[in-house]
Scaffold this motif. Structure first.
Motif, PDB file in Angstrom:
ATOM      1  N   ALA A  87       0.833  -1.207   0.000  1.00 54.12           N
ATOM      2  CA  ALA A  87       0.000   0.000   0.000  1.00 54.12           C
ATOM      3  C   ALA A  87       0.867   1.257   0.000  1.00 54.12           C
ATOM      4  O   ALA A  87       0.521   2.252  -0.658  1.00 54.12           O
ATOM      5  N   ILE A  88       1.971   1.229   0.725  1.00 52.34           N
ATOM      6  CA  ILE A  88       2.883   2.382   0.733  1.00 52.34           C
ATOM      7  C   ILE A  88       3.430   2.629  -0.669  1.00 52.34           C
ATOM      8  O   ILE A  88       3.500   3.772  -1.136  1.00 52.34           O
ATOM      9  N   GLN A  89       3.805   1.556  -1.366  1.00 54.39           N
ATOM     10  CA  GLN A  89       4.323   1.711  -2.722  1.00 54.39           C
ATOM     11  C   GLN A  89       3.252   2.277  -3.655  1.00 54.39           C
ATOM     12  O   GLN A  89       3.540   3.115  -4.520  1.00 54.39           O
ATOM     13  N   LEU A  90       2.025   1.835  -3.499  1.00 55.93           N
ATOM     14  CA  LEU A  90       0.947   2.301  -4.369  1.00 55.93           C
ATOM     15  C   LEU A  90       0.539   3.737  -4.069  1.00 55.93           C
ATOM     16  O   LEU A  90       0.164   4.487  -4.972  1.00 55.93           O
ATOM     17  N   ALA A  91       0.606   4.125  -2.802  1.00 52.36           N
ATOM     18  CA  ALA A  91       0.031   5.404  -2.384  1.00 52.36           C
ATOM     19  C   ALA A  91       1.021   6.561  -2.377  1.00 52.36           C
ATOM     20  O   ALA A  91       0.608   7.716  -2.488  1.00 52.36           O
ATOM     21  N   ILE A  92       2.297   6.272  -2.241  1.00 55.21           N
ATOM     22  CA  ILE A  92       3.292   7.339  -2.111  1.00 55.21           C
ATOM     23  C   ILE A  92       4.159   7.347  -3.358  1.00 55.21           C
ATOM     24  O   ILE A  92       4.813   6.353  -3.673  1.00 55.21           O
ATOM     25  N   PRO A  93       4.185   8.436  -4.090  1.00 55.39           N
ATOM     26  CA  PRO A  93       4.916   8.465  -5.357  1.00 55.39           C
ATOM     27  C   PRO A  93       6.430   8.478  -5.156  1.00 55.39           C
ATOM     28  O   PRO A  93       6.929   8.810  -4.084  1.00 55.39           O
ATOM     29  N   GLY A  94       7.126   8.107  -6.220  1.00 54.30           N
ATOM     30  CA  GLY A  94       8.578   8.155  -6.220  1.00 54.30           C
ATOM     31  C   GLY A  94       9.200   6.789  -6.404  1.00 54.30           C
ATOM     32  O   GLY A  94       8.634   5.764  -5.991  1.00 54.30           O
ATOM     33  N   ASP A  95      10.362   6.774  -7.054  1.00 52.12           N
ATOM     34  CA  ASP A  95      11.106   5.532  -7.231  1.00 52.12           C
ATOM     35  C   ASP A  95      11.765   5.114  -5.927  1.00 52.12           C
ATOM     36  O   ASP A  95      11.775   5.863  -4.944  1.00 52.12           O
ATOM     37  N   VAL A  96      12.335   3.904  -5.914  1.00 49.90           N
ATOM     38  CA  VAL A  96      12.697   3.258  -4.654  1.00 49.90           C
ATOM     39  C   VAL A  96      14.148   2.791  -4.675  1.00 49.90           C
ATOM     40  O   VAL A  96      14.609   2.218  -5.669  1.00 49.90           O
ATOM     41  N   VAL A  97      14.838   3.034  -3.553  1.00 51.42           N
ATOM     42  CA  VAL A  97      16.198   2.540  -3.361  1.00 51.42           C
ATOM     43  C   VAL A  97      16.154   1.383  -2.375  1.00 51.42           C
ATOM     44  O   VAL A  97      15.541   1.485  -1.305  1.00 51.42           O
ATOM     45  N   LEU A  98      16.804   0.275  -2.748  1.00 49.58           N
ATOM     46  CA  LEU A  98      16.804  -0.942  -1.941  1.00 49.58           C
ATOM     47  C   LEU A  98      18.230  -1.352  -1.606  1.00 49.58           C
ATOM     48  O   LEU A  98      19.145  -1.151  -2.409  1.00 49.58           O
ATOM     49  N   PRO A  99      18.443  -1.942  -0.434  1.00 51.01           N
ATOM     50  CA  PRO A  99      19.733  -2.613  -0.220  1.00 51.01           C
ATOM     51  C   PRO A  99      19.841  -3.826  -1.135  1.00 51.01           C
ATOM     52  O   PRO A  99      18.827  -4.404  -1.539  1.00 51.01           O
ATOM     53  N   ARG A 100      21.057  -4.196  -1.453  1.00 52.77           N
ATOM     54  CA  ARG A 100      21.291  -5.356  -2.323  1.00 52.77           C
ATOM     55  C   ARG A 100      22.315  -6.265  -1.675  1.00 52.77           C
ATOM     56  O   ARG A 100      23.457  -5.858  -1.519  1.00 52.77           O
ATOM     57  N   PRO A 101      21.920  -7.484  -1.257  1.00 54.66           N
ATOM     58  CA  PRO A 101      20.624  -8.147  -1.423  1.00 54.66           C
ATOM     59  C   PRO A 101      19.577  -7.649  -0.431  1.00 54.66           C
ATOM     60  O   PRO A 101      19.903  -6.984   0.556  1.00 54.66           O
ATOM     61  N   ALA A 102      18.325  -8.022  -0.690  1.00 56.14           N
ATOM     62  CA  ALA A 102      17.218  -7.638   0.172  1.00 56.14           C
ATOM     63  C   ALA A 102      16.140  -8.711   0.100  1.00 56.14           C
ATOM     64  O   ALA A 102      16.155  -9.569  -0.778  1.00 56.14           O
ATOM     65  N   TRP A 103      15.209  -8.635   1.033  1.00 54.31           N
ATOM     66  CA  TRP A 103      14.058  -9.544   1.032  1.00 54.31           C
ATOM     67  C   TRP A 103      13.430  -9.569  -0.356  1.00 54.31           C
ATOM     68  O   TRP A 103      13.234  -8.536  -0.991  1.00 54.31           O
ATOM     69  N   ASN A 104      13.083 -10.745  -0.818  1.00 55.42           N
ATOM     70  CA  ASN A 104      12.701 -10.921  -2.213  1.00 55.42           C
ATOM     71  C   ASN A 104      11.327 -10.366  -2.570  1.00 55.42           C
ATOM     72  O   ASN A 104      10.924 -10.420  -3.734  1.00 55.42           O
ATOM     73  N   THR A 105      10.595  -9.781  -1.641  1.00 53.18           N
ATOM     74  CA  THR A 105       9.298  -9.172  -1.953  1.00 53.18           C
ATOM     75  C   THR A 105       9.414  -7.692  -2.303  1.00 53.18           C
ATOM     76  O   THR A 105       8.564  -7.163  -3.020  1.00 53.18           O
ATOM     77  N   TYR A 106      10.433  -7.008  -1.818  1.00 51.47           N
ATOM     78  CA  TYR A 106      10.512  -5.565  -2.061  1.00 51.47           C
ATOM     79  C   TYR A 106      10.502  -5.236  -3.550  1.00 51.47           C
ATOM     80  O   TYR A 106       9.739  -4.387  -4.004  1.00 51.47           O
ATOM     81  N   ARG A 107      11.365  -5.875  -4.316  1.00 55.09           N
ATOM     82  CA  ARG A 107      11.483  -5.528  -5.731  1.00 55.09           C
ATOM     83  C   ARG A 107      10.190  -5.803  -6.514  1.00 55.09           C
ATOM     84  O   ARG A 107       9.745  -4.940  -7.283  1.00 55.09           O
ATOM     85  N   PRO A 108       9.548  -6.974  -6.370  1.00 51.28           N
ATOM     86  CA  PRO A 108       8.280  -7.168  -7.088  1.00 51.28           C
ATOM     87  C   PRO A 108       7.222  -6.129  -6.723  1.00 51.28           C
ATOM     88  O   PRO A 108       6.450  -5.708  -7.584  1.00 51.28           O
ATOM     89  N   GLN A 109       7.177  -5.708  -5.461  1.00 53.76           N
ATOM     90  CA  GLN A 109       6.199  -4.684  -5.085  1.00 53.76           C
ATOM     91  C   GLN A 109       6.488  -3.371  -5.800  1.00 53.76           C
ATOM     92  O   GLN A 109       5.564  -2.679  -6.256  1.00 53.76           O
ATOM     93  N   VAL A 110       7.760  -3.006  -5.900  1.00 50.59           N
ATOM     94  CA  VAL A 110       8.145  -1.809  -6.641  1.00 50.59           C
ATOM     95  C   VAL A 110       7.684  -1.930  -8.090  1.00 50.59           C
ATOM     96  O   VAL A 110       7.113  -0.990  -8.667  1.00 50.59           O
ATOM     97  N   ASN A 111       7.899  -3.097  -8.677  1.00 53.23           N
ATOM     98  CA  ASN A 111       7.497  -3.309 -10.071  1.00 53.23           C
ATOM     99  C   ASN A 111       5.984  -3.225 -10.245  1.00 53.23           C
ATOM    100  O   ASN A 111       5.480  -2.607 -11.190  1.00 53.23           O
ATOM    101  N   TYR A 112       5.238  -3.860  -9.333  1.00 59.77           N
ATOM    102  CA  TYR A 112       3.780  -3.819  -9.421  1.00 59.77           C
ATOM    103  C   TYR A 112       3.247  -2.389  -9.301  1.00 59.77           C
ATOM    104  O   TYR A 112       2.212  -2.055  -9.883  1.00 59.77           O
ATOM    105  N   ALA A 113       3.949  -1.551  -8.539  1.00 56.92           N
ATOM    106  CA  ALA A 113       3.524  -0.161  -8.380  1.00 56.92           C
ATOM    107  C   ALA A 113       3.931   0.707  -9.563  1.00 56.92           C
ATOM    108  O   ALA A 113       3.634   1.908  -9.577  1.00 56.92           O
ATOM    109  N   GLY A 114       4.607   0.117 -10.552  1.00 58.13           N
ATOM    110  CA  GLY A 114       5.005   0.857 -11.734  1.00 58.13           C
ATOM    111  C   GLY A 114       6.169   1.788 -11.516  1.00 58.13           C
ATOM    112  O   GLY A 114       6.322   2.786 -12.241  1.00 58.13           O
TER     113      GLY A 114
END
Length: 417
Positions: free
Chosen positions: A85-112
């Motif tokens: 919901a945070i990804q969908l509701a709050i605009p802006g691209d996302v910075v992630l640690p690498r490696p990271a929990w495998n759900t963060y990146r798909p959520q970023v992708n789903y939010a466009g």
């Protein structure tokens, strides 16, 4: 992965499953009682959650040095839903640690959005290296991206480490300078193995006006299947501007956390003695077993950060690349496959967590070594859980599997545990 393991075990294979991040704790009886009490509550209720549960979560944060009002809290069916919901509701691209929990990146992708992975420091995971982060922001903006959200994980999944306070201070200062919103995933906060030796610093202490903290009961109390999560937003107008669009998304996605689960959450976050004792026992158990797996990995020749929180280790078999290459193991995927096929050890390959696909790294979830529910209860009560037969046998399987893969003398579990 779980389905694959179930199928192969049903076919008679002996597998040690280390690829799924479940706490594997027996249910605390008092929580079952609260679920029964809440079963008669069938109305939807407020999207953010009842005042009772929000006040309990606010108290949880306040006791951890983050003064919090109930109006800053939103509860949901799991922290994963809140993160989406945070990804969908709050605009802006996302910075992630690498490696990271495998759900963060798909959520970023789903939010466009665009996601930018930044390597973690040598000492710990869950946070990006500050210098590398600065460079990544410059390059991303030159390419037309708008990095706005920074995700941190404290303690970390997948490395099982906790970033130290000084590093969090640096990242908070950088977030202010670069106008980044911090999303601090603190679902493992209550699984720091030795709190006296490993101080915890939340970004919400240092940059409260720009930090959303996400947590839940899946890890600390083993309630993953009950789906109970919570988020703490900044206070005042700034917090309202972040919280309100998340609530709007929540209203369209899940309506409200199930009322019986709110009953459980209100009780658990109030932290009566039996809950605090269970969390302390669980953190001790996780620490004992994670450190044992760490010792086995190091004895086999891997590099591996010593785990300090959660129930993961993240071995790097780069020092063994020549031996592994001779067996056709040249990257993370072939390493995980070889461990499964040759040793019956199931792990999550590092490239599935955003790591370099050519690296020889994997995540091992050590909580899956505890056995069935009765054995889990014995492990929680044991002064030395790694000496229990079930856990010791699983550790021996892992030790033998790593030694077999790298053509070394089989490392006896008792030699390193």
């Amino acid at each position: 992965m779980n389905q694959l393991v179930a199928q192969r075990r049903a076919a008679g294979e002996s597998l040690v499953h280390l690829a799924f991040g479940e706490a594997r704790l027996p249910l605390l009886p008092e929580l079952a009682e609260q679920l029964a009490i809440g079963a008669t509550r069938t109305s939807y209720g407020p999207v953010a959650g009842s005042l009772q549960v929000r006040a309990a979560v606010a108290g949880y944060f306040t006791r951890r040095g983050l003064p919090t009002d109930a109006d800053q809290i939103v509860v949901a069916p799991g922290s994963k839903a809140l993160l989406m919901a945070i990804q969908l509701a709050i605009p802006g691209d996302v910075v992630l640690p690498r490696p990271a929990w495998n759900t963060y990146r798909p959520q970023v992708n789903y939010a466009g959005k665009q996601g930018f992975g930044v390597p973690i420091p040598a000492a710990c995971g869950g946070v990006p290296d500050p210098e590398a982060l600065q460079d990544k922001l410059i390059r991303a903006r030159r390419e037309g991206a708008t990095p706005r959200l920074l995700i941190l994980t404290l303690p970390d999944n997948p490395t099982g480490t906790l970033a130290p306070p000084e590093l969090i201070r640096q990242l908070c200062a950088l977030a202010r300078a670069e106008d980044l919103l911090i999303v601090s995933d603190e679902i493992y906060r209550d699984i720091v193995h030795d709190p006296a030796a490993t101080p915890f610093s939340s970004p919400a202490e240092l940059a409260p006006e720009r930090t959303i903290v996400v947590t839940g009961l899946s890890k600390s109390l083993g309630l993953g299947g009950w789906r109970i999560g919570a988020a703490r937003f900044p206070d005042g107008d700034i917090g309202d501007k972040l919280r309100n669009p998340v609530l709007a998304a929540a209203s369209e996605i899940w309506s409200a956390l199930a009322a019986p689960m709110q009953q459980v959450a209100a009780y658990a976050y109030a932290e009566p003695p039996e809950v605090t004792q269970r969390m302390a026992d669980a953190a001790r158990l996780h620490g004992h077993v994670a450190r044992a797996v760490h010792r086995i990995a190091v004895a086999a020749g891997a590099r591996c950060r010593p785990p300090t929180g959660g129930f993961y280790v993240y071995p790097d078999l780069e020092p063994l690349r020549p031996q592994l290459a001779a067996r056709g193991v040249t990257d993370a995927a072939s390493l995980a496959e070889a461990l499964l096929e040759e040793s019956g050890v199931v792990v999550l390959a590092g490239h599935l967590l955003g790591d370099d696909p050519g690296a020889l790294r994997f995540k091992a979830a050590t909580s899956l070594l505890y056995g069935d529910e009765q054995q889990q209860a014995a492990a929680l009560a044991a002064a030395d859980p790694v000496a229990l037969p079930q856990i010791r046998a699983n550790l021996a399987h892992v030790a033998h599997g790593l030694a077999q893969l790298t053509d070394q003398r089989s490392v006896a579990a008792e030699d390193v545990i």
